[in-house]
Scaffold this active site. Structure first.
Site, PDB file in Angstrom:
ATOM      1  N   HIS A   1      53.469  69.162  32.237  1.00 15.51           N
ATOM      2  CA  HIS A   1      54.682  68.905  33.011  1.00 15.51           C
ATOM      3  C   HIS A   1      55.465  67.710  32.499  1.00 15.51           C
ATOM      4  CE1 HIS A   1      52.063  66.124  35.481  1.00 15.51           C
ATOM      5  NE2 HIS A   1      53.177  65.413  35.473  1.00 15.51           N
TER       6      HIS A   1
ATOM      7  N   GLY B   1      39.130  89.310  37.771  1.00 13.61           N
ATOM      8  CA  GLY B   1      39.770  90.352  38.559  1.00 13.61           C
ATOM      9  C   GLY B   1      39.184  90.538  39.935  1.00 13.61           C
ATOM     10  N   VAL B   2      38.937  89.415  40.631  1.00 13.69           N
ATOM     11  CA  VAL B   2      38.424  89.490  41.995  1.00 13.69           C
ATOM     12  C   VAL B   2      39.186  88.509  42.873  1.00 13.69           C
ATOM     13  CG1 VAL B   2      36.077  90.214  41.433  1.00 13.69           C
ATOM     14  CG2 VAL B   2      36.635  87.777  41.486  1.00 13.69           C
TER      15      VAL B   2
ATOM     16  N   GLY C   1      54.883  58.311  35.864  1.00 13.25           N
ATOM     17  CA  GLY C   1      54.805  57.705  34.537  1.00 13.25           C
ATOM     18  C   GLY C   1      53.378  57.599  34.035  1.00 13.25           C
ATOM     19  N   ASN C   2      52.395  57.641  34.965  1.00 16.69           N
ATOM     20  CA  ASN C   2      50.985  57.650  34.564  1.00 16.69           C
ATOM     21  C   ASN C   2      50.532  59.020  34.072  1.00 16.69           C
ATOM     22  OD1 ASN C   2      50.212  55.125  36.774  1.00 16.69           O
ATOM     23  ND2 ASN C   2      49.134  55.225  34.824  1.00 16.69           N
ATOM     24  N   SER C   3      51.275  60.064  34.403  1.00 17.72           N
ATOM     25  CA  SER C   3      50.852  61.416  34.042  1.00 17.72           C
ATOM     26  C   SER C   3      50.619  61.540  32.547  1.00 17.72           C
ATOM     27  CB  SER C   3      51.919  62.427  34.457  1.00 17.72           C
ATOM     28  OG  SER C   3      51.693  62.889  35.750  1.00 17.72           O
TER      29      SER C   3
ATOM     30  N   ASP D   1      47.901  72.435  32.905  1.00 16.10           N
ATOM     31  CA  ASP D   1      48.751  71.246  32.804  1.00 16.10           C
ATOM     32  C   ASP D   1      48.341  70.361  31.631  1.00 16.10           C
ATOM     33  OD1 ASP D   1      50.908  69.685  33.482  1.00 16.10           O
ATOM     34  OD2 ASP D   1      49.836  68.523  34.994  1.00 16.10           O
TER      35      ASP D   1
END
Length: 507
Positions: free
Chosen positions: A153, A311-312, A253-255, A183
């Site tokens: 992001h 697929g569950v 800003g830490n991301s 992410d």
């Protein structure tokens, strides 16, 4: 996954999930997938040199404390690893609606004001113009030839990415690839002999252990904050990532910045916070480094990421379900539905099964299974221990690709003998979980509806109980009842707590 599982998000006074790289000026601009040639990828992989030994935190005595209790001293970690933590700045564009000049008469004094000072307009017929948007985040170098990890992001929709090192050197970065699902994004700068961080793992990370974050909150580069691991395995979104929860102060800003353990190893990527204000309020979440490395390796090797799918639909096993299924403890992933034609159906899984182990690893919640699938690749095999009918059944599943579209439900053409008139219902039996939750002992779930039944008012999600007053538990019974009817059938359905009859013409 469509979701490999139903995960429970933390809610407290409608807390708002704020992505940390909200940006200093205009919000973070997020992920862009950039193609790169095989030569670049191969060079990046080959250049992953030996990482220097990590520097551990030391213990500093607390002044005036007769018991001699010591707190960790992170100065060694900061001085050793700080140079490998970078500030990431991004520039992107976003379309904005065309601003129009207010309509004033030419004699109005405001006419001249707006004519002189309004923003330039596009030619007539344009669809809006691009406006620059700025954002900032953090990252860390994992290879001396310039491979950098950050959040997807942080670089979403970025036209230009600049990386700034602690020694003030700046490089234009290329986005090798990003994966919004986890992410994680991988950047590459054209440089050599760069400082790198040592990578650890989350298997040995303990709740209560001290951890340290380095990043650029609000553009304040090389900011250090510390705290403890509050929890592991937090499922806070629908993507199956089991986050590390900490009380480390993390802000916009830490991301993308690293989370270190006391041994000086990166154990996570700071990614999200829960907040009512957009700023830190004591809850921060990091992507486990094990997940990030798997994503990074795929991007460096191929430029893209492939995710697997079982697929569950999954639910946690509470005490009520444990009692109903005669389980000794409320552990496991309860299968609520099975995707038609998917890996689970091919393996033999059924609604009402409880998955207790995967490849020998105990499954406590549905999130545990989702986390395993989230880091697997299509084609990986899972050995499943399944609780069914009071005993363990062993099944083997080969994971499919998350990009595979589910097989649509077959529409059962419930035709009579009077020319092929159709009810237009797609039906399936109630599964054990639905029977237990709804208290309806038998019936057919309306998965899709069209034609005469839709016109009559039948809706998807209704439970068909009876046709012409006779209970039905199979499509065959419904078809037989239609064949015996001349002009219409009376369908009894349950919708919520109500039972409703619908007359449906068939001829």
């Amino acid at each position: 996954m469509p979701n490999e599982g139903t995960v429970t998000a933390i809610t407290a006074k409608r807390l708002t999930l704020a992505l940390c790289a909200a940006g200093v000026i205009g919000g973070a601009v997020g992920a862009i997938a950039v193609e790169h040639n095989n030569a670049t990828a191969a060079a990046a992989a080959a250049a992953t040199a030996a990482v220097p030994a990590p520097v551990a935190a030391t213990l500093a005595p607390v002044a005036g404390n007769p018991a001699g209790v010591a707190l960790p001293d992170f100065t060694g970690i900061v001085s050793h690893n700080g140079p490998a933590v970078v500030n990431v700045r991004v520039v992107g564009t976003t379309k904005v609606a065309q601003r129009q000049m207010p309509q004033f008469d030419e004699d109005d004094p405001f006419f001249e004001f707006f004519r002189r000072f309004q923003q330039p307009q596009q030619p007539r017929g344009g669809n809006g113009r691009g406006e620059l948007v700025y954002g900032a985040g953090s990252g860390f170098i994992v290879s001396p030839d310039g491979v950098i990890l950050t959040n997807a992001h942080v670089v979403r929709d970025a036209d230009e990415v600049t990386v700034k090192l602690q020694d003030r050197r700046e490089y234009r970065a290329k986005v090798l690839g990003s994966d919004p699902k986890t992410d994680v994004a991988v950047l590459k700068v054209d440089a050599k002999n760069l400082p790198v961080v040592p990578l650890g793992n989350t298997r040995n990370l303990q709740v209560g252990e001290w951890v340290l974050a380095i990043g650029s909150p609000y553009g304040l580069e090389s900011t250090v904050t510390a705290g403890v691991v509050s929890a592991k395995g937090r499922n806070i979104d629908q993507n199956g990532v089991q986050f590390i929860q900490t009380d480390v102060a993390v802000n916009p800003g830490n991301s993308g910045g690293p989370l270190f353990n006391t041994r000086g190893e990166v154990v996570g990527i700071n990614s999200q916070i829960y907040s009512q204000t957009g700023g830190y309020q004591g809850l921060s979440f990091a992507i486990p480094i094990d997940v990030a490395v798997r994503i990074k390796d795929q991007i460096v090797a191929t430029g893209k990421v492939q995710h697997a799918k079982l697929g569950v639909g999954l639910q946690d096993v509470g005490q009520g379900f444990a009692d109903a299924f005669k389980l000794q403890s409320p552990d496991g992933a309860l299968v609520s539905n099975v995707e038609r034609g998917g890996a689970a159906e091919r393996a033999g899984l059924k609604a009402g099964d409880v998955i207790r182990k995967v490849n020998g690893q105990p499954i406590v919640t549905g999130g545990d299974l989702s986390a395993i699938v989230s880091v697997a690749k299509p084609g990986d095999k899972l050995a499943l221990d399944v609780w069914r009918d009071g005993k363990i059944v062993q099944l083997n599943a080969t994971l499919a690709s998350a990009s595979d579209k589910p097989v649509p439900a077959n529409r059962d053409n419930l035709a009579g003998d009077d020319g092929g008139a159709k009810l237009g219902l797609a039906l399936r039996p109630l599964d054990p979980v639905e029977r237990n939750q709804s208290g309806i002992p038998s019936g057919l779930v309306v998965e899709d509806v069209g034609g005469a039944a839709a016109v009559a008012g039948v809706q998807p999600g209704d439970v068909l109980l009876a046709v012409n007053g006779k209970p039905v538990t199979s499509v065959v019974q419904v078809r037989d009842a239609v064949k015996k009817s001349a002009k219409s059938v009376a369908l009894l359905v349950q919708r919520g707590d109500d039972k409703i009859f619908f007359p449906v013409p068939i001829g």
